[in-house]
Design a protein around this motif. Structure first.
Motif, PDB file in Angstrom:
ATOM      1  N   UNK A  19      21.986  10.109  11.975  1.00 29.50           N
ATOM      2  CA  UNK A  19      21.087  11.037  12.993  1.00 29.50           C
ATOM      3  C   UNK A  19      20.849   9.758  14.089  1.00 29.50           C
ATOM      4  N   UNK A  20      21.426   8.702  14.022  1.00 28.52           N
ATOM      5  CA  UNK A  20      21.257   7.649  14.904  1.00 28.52           C
ATOM      6  C   UNK A  20      22.301   7.618  16.072  1.00 28.52           C
ATOM      7  N   UNK A  21      21.762   7.240  17.167  1.00 29.67           N
ATOM      8  CA  UNK A  21      22.726   7.025  18.227  1.00 29.67           C
ATOM      9  C   UNK A  21      22.369   5.579  19.264  1.00 29.67           C
ATOM     10  N   UNK A  22      23.271   4.861  19.301  1.00 28.27           N
ATOM     11  CA  UNK A  22      23.072   3.548  20.154  1.00 28.27           C
ATOM     12  C   UNK A  22      24.068   3.487  21.115  1.00 28.27           C
ATOM     13  N   UNK A  23      23.866   2.757  22.284  1.00 27.24           N
ATOM     14  CA  UNK A  23      25.028   2.503  23.320  1.00 27.24           C
ATOM     15  C   UNK A  23      25.070   1.003  23.578  1.00 27.24           C
ATOM     16  N   UNK A  57      28.893   0.508  27.533  1.00 25.14           N
ATOM     17  CA  UNK A  57      28.702   1.840  27.586  1.00 25.14           C
ATOM     18  C   UNK A  57      29.349   2.408  26.378  1.00 25.14           C
ATOM     19  N   UNK A  58      29.839   1.835  25.355  1.00 26.48           N
ATOM     20  CA  UNK A  58      30.479   2.525  24.248  1.00 26.48           C
ATOM     21  C   UNK A  58      29.318   3.085  23.500  1.00 26.48           C
ATOM     22  N   UNK A  59      29.436   4.222  23.151  1.00 22.92           N
ATOM     23  CA  UNK A  59      28.227   4.950  22.239  1.00 22.92           C
ATOM     24  C   UNK A  59      28.854   5.118  20.800  1.00 22.92           C
ATOM     25  N   UNK A  60      27.690   4.724  20.026  1.00 22.40           N
ATOM     26  CA  UNK A  60      28.070   4.613  18.478  1.00 22.40           C
ATOM     27  C   UNK A  60      27.101   5.768  17.912  1.00 22.40           C
ATOM     28  N   UNK A  61      27.593   6.366  16.897  1.00 24.40           N
ATOM     29  CA  UNK A  61      26.848   7.373  16.320  1.00 24.40           C
ATOM     30  C   UNK A  61      26.832   7.234  14.857  1.00 24.40           C
ATOM     31  N   UNK A  62      25.431   7.289  14.240  1.00 27.25           N
ATOM     32  CA  UNK A  62      25.405   7.139  12.589  1.00 27.25           C
ATOM     33  C   UNK A  62      25.877   8.629  12.042  1.00 27.25           C
ATOM     34  N   UNK A  63      26.991   9.086  11.656  1.00 25.07           N
ATOM     35  CA  UNK A  63      27.401  10.170  11.014  1.00 25.07           C
ATOM     36  C   UNK A  63      26.830  10.366   9.773  1.00 25.07           C
ATOM     37  N   UNK A  64      25.488  10.616   9.394  1.00 24.46           N
ATOM     38  CA  UNK A  64      24.664  10.338   8.357  1.00 24.46           C
ATOM     39  C   UNK A  64      25.435  11.003   7.025  1.00 24.46           C
ATOM     40  N   UNK A  72      21.346   5.949   8.548  1.00 25.68           N
ATOM     41  CA  UNK A  72      20.573   6.739   9.491  1.00 25.68           C
ATOM     42  C   UNK A  72      20.329   6.056  10.651  1.00 25.68           C
ATOM     43  N   UNK A  73      20.654   4.731  10.929  1.00 22.10           N
ATOM     44  CA  UNK A  73      20.096   3.885  12.063  1.00 22.10           C
ATOM     45  C   UNK A  73      21.208   3.097  12.544  1.00 22.10           C
ATOM     46  N   UNK A  74      21.427   2.899  13.909  1.00 25.74           N
ATOM     47  CA  UNK A  74      22.453   2.214  14.122  1.00 25.74           C
ATOM     48  C   UNK A  74      22.028   1.553  15.691  1.00 25.74           C
ATOM     49  N   UNK A  75      22.300   0.240  15.921  1.00 21.40           N
ATOM     50  CA  UNK A  75      21.940  -0.620  17.051  1.00 21.40           C
ATOM     51  C   UNK A  75      22.981  -1.571  17.396  1.00 21.40           C
ATOM     52  N   UNK A  76      22.944  -1.908  18.605  1.00 16.19           N
ATOM     53  CA  UNK A  76      24.160  -2.782  19.335  1.00 16.19           C
ATOM     54  C   UNK A  76      23.396  -4.128  19.824  1.00 16.19           C
ATOM     55  N   UNK A 121      15.259   3.171   7.794  1.00 12.34           N
ATOM     56  CA  UNK A 121      16.134   4.343   8.702  1.00 12.34           C
ATOM     57  C   UNK A 121      16.051   3.691  10.193  1.00 12.34           C
ATOM     58  N   UNK A 122      15.640   2.886  10.653  1.00 13.36           N
ATOM     59  CA  UNK A 122      15.511   2.515  12.015  1.00 13.36           C
ATOM     60  C   UNK A 122      16.150   1.150  12.104  1.00 13.36           C
ATOM     61  N   UNK A 123      16.972   0.651  13.146  1.00 10.44           N
ATOM     62  CA  UNK A 123      17.058  -0.582  13.339  1.00 10.44           C
ATOM     63  C   UNK A 123      17.367  -0.999  14.690  1.00 10.44           C
ATOM     64  N   UNK A 124      16.907  -1.854  15.397  1.00 13.08           N
ATOM     65  CA  UNK A 124      17.019  -2.183  16.801  1.00 13.08           C
ATOM     66  C   UNK A 124      17.301  -3.739  16.913  1.00 13.08           C
ATOM     67  N   UNK A 125      17.862  -4.301  18.295  1.00  9.98           N
ATOM     68  CA  UNK A 125      17.872  -5.489  18.225  1.00  9.98           C
ATOM     69  C   UNK A 125      17.404  -5.868  19.715  1.00  9.98           C
ATOM     70  N   UNK A 126      16.495  -7.141  19.695  1.00  7.83           N
ATOM     71  CA  UNK A 126      15.866  -7.537  20.774  1.00  7.83           C
ATOM     72  C   UNK A 126      16.785  -8.321  21.925  1.00  7.83           C
ATOM     73  N   UNK A 127      16.308  -8.621  23.113  1.00  2.98           N
ATOM     74  CA  UNK A 127      17.155  -9.213  23.805  1.00  2.98           C
ATOM     75  C   UNK A 127      17.590 -10.712  23.411  1.00  2.98           C
ATOM     76  N   UNK A 128      16.897 -11.290  22.540  1.00  2.00           N
ATOM     77  CA  UNK A 128      17.277 -12.543  21.980  1.00  2.00           C
ATOM     78  C   UNK A 128      18.016 -12.552  20.796  1.00  2.00           C
ATOM     79  N   UNK A 129      18.317 -11.440  20.478  1.00  2.00           N
ATOM     80  CA  UNK A 129      19.289 -11.076  19.256  1.00  2.00           C
ATOM     81  C   UNK A 129      18.524 -10.858  18.026  1.00  2.00           C
ATOM     82  N   UNK A 130      17.117 -11.061  17.986  1.00  2.00           N
ATOM     83  CA  UNK A 130      16.309 -10.589  16.880  1.00  2.00           C
ATOM     84  C   UNK A 130      16.464  -9.065  16.421  1.00  2.00           C
ATOM     85  N   UNK A 131      16.619  -8.844  15.150  1.00  2.00           N
ATOM     86  CA  UNK A 131      17.038  -7.564  14.780  1.00  2.00           C
ATOM     87  C   UNK A 131      15.815  -7.356  13.658  1.00  2.00           C
ATOM     88  N   UNK A 132      15.130  -5.982  14.455  1.00  2.00           N
ATOM     89  CA  UNK A 132      14.132  -5.450  13.770  1.00  2.00           C
ATOM     90  C   UNK A 132      14.599  -4.062  12.893  1.00  2.00           C
TER      91      UNK A 132
END
Length: 249
Positions: free
Chosen positions: A1-5, A9-16, A48-52, A95-106
């Motif tokens: 249910x997650x999507x990331x770009x 411009x490549x789009x990644x989808x977590x096909x749960x 459920x979560x994807x990030x680039x 369920x959620x993951x994100x990456x900061x501009x410095x590469x830190x993963x949340x």
């Protein structure tokens, strides 16, 4: 249910439910996929979560395996971390993951009601949050996003609000309450930050709302249905570098 770009411009989808990641061009042309059900390297259990990251590395919240996996842009396995528990670097259904501009993963460590942060390769850097409805507390947080300036936004799902924090977890503000009005939420799940710092929130109310960086309501769209621009549980949202908004319907 997650999507990331990705930056390209490549789009990644977590096909749960298919236990895989799929990738597409910016306009939806299929480019590839990886993953299958299991607990081995590169396998998933209800991701459920994807990030680039800025360098193109793909991070997946492998929810029911209680871990984060990382991959190359085309799906080559690069590493993993996490196990079941409440200790530092452990997870309970992230369920959620994100990456900061410095590469830190949340990571939105959903059932532990906290956010954890890590280096790009999984070294534990810190955490914040506990169960509750006070400032900096959470009730089932499911989405996390990082702004260009490093501000962290959390979809505090069952508190029906968005909270924002410094890169290291200092509370900066919040907005939202339960309801159907402008700026109110019904179980917000996905949150994303545009390059201009506009905040987009996808909620189970079958709509997307957008806000200023500090929570001023700017607009909304969507309604229940299967037509163009309608949703049936809008769960994930992402914004490309050109401002295009992608929604996992």
């Amino acid at each position: 249910c997650g999507v990331a770009v990705a930056p390209d411009g490549t789009v990644y989808v977590a096909d749960t439910w298919n236990d895989r990641i799929q990738r597409f061009s910016a306009t939806g042309a299929f480019l590839g996929k990886w993953g299958a059900y299991g607990s081995g390297d590169g396998q998933f259990d209800y991701p459920q979560g994807v990030a680039v990251a800025p360098d193109g590395t793909v991070y997946v919240a492998d929810t029911d395996n209680d871990r984060i996996q990382r991959f190359s842009a085309t799906g080559a396995f690069l590493g993993k971390w996490g196990s079941t528990g409440s200790g530092d670097g452990q997870f309970d259904s992230p369920e959620g993951v994100a990456v900061g501009p410095d590469g830190t993963v949340y990571v939105a460590d959903t059932w532990n009601n906290r956010i954890q942060r890590f280096s790009a390769t999984g070294a534990f850097l810190g955490k914040w949050g506990a169960y509750g409805s006070g400032d900096g507390q959470f009730n089932n947080p499911r989405g996390v996003a990082v702004a260009p300036d490093g501000t962290v936004y959390v979809a505090d799902t069952h508190n029906h609000r968005i909270q924002r924090f410094s890169a290291t977890g200092a509370f900066l503000g919040k907005w939202g309450a339960y309801g159907e009005g402008d700026g109110q939420f019904n179980s917000p799940r996905g949150v994303a930050v545009a390059p201009d710092s506009t905040i987009y929130v996808a909620e189970g109310q079958n709509r997307v709302q957008r806000f200023s960086a500090t929570g001023t309501f700017l607009g909304k769209w969507g309604a229940y249905g299967s037509g163009d621009g309608q949703f049936n549980y809008s769960a994930g949202v992402a914004v490309a570098s050109d401002g295009t908004v992608y929604v996992a319907d």
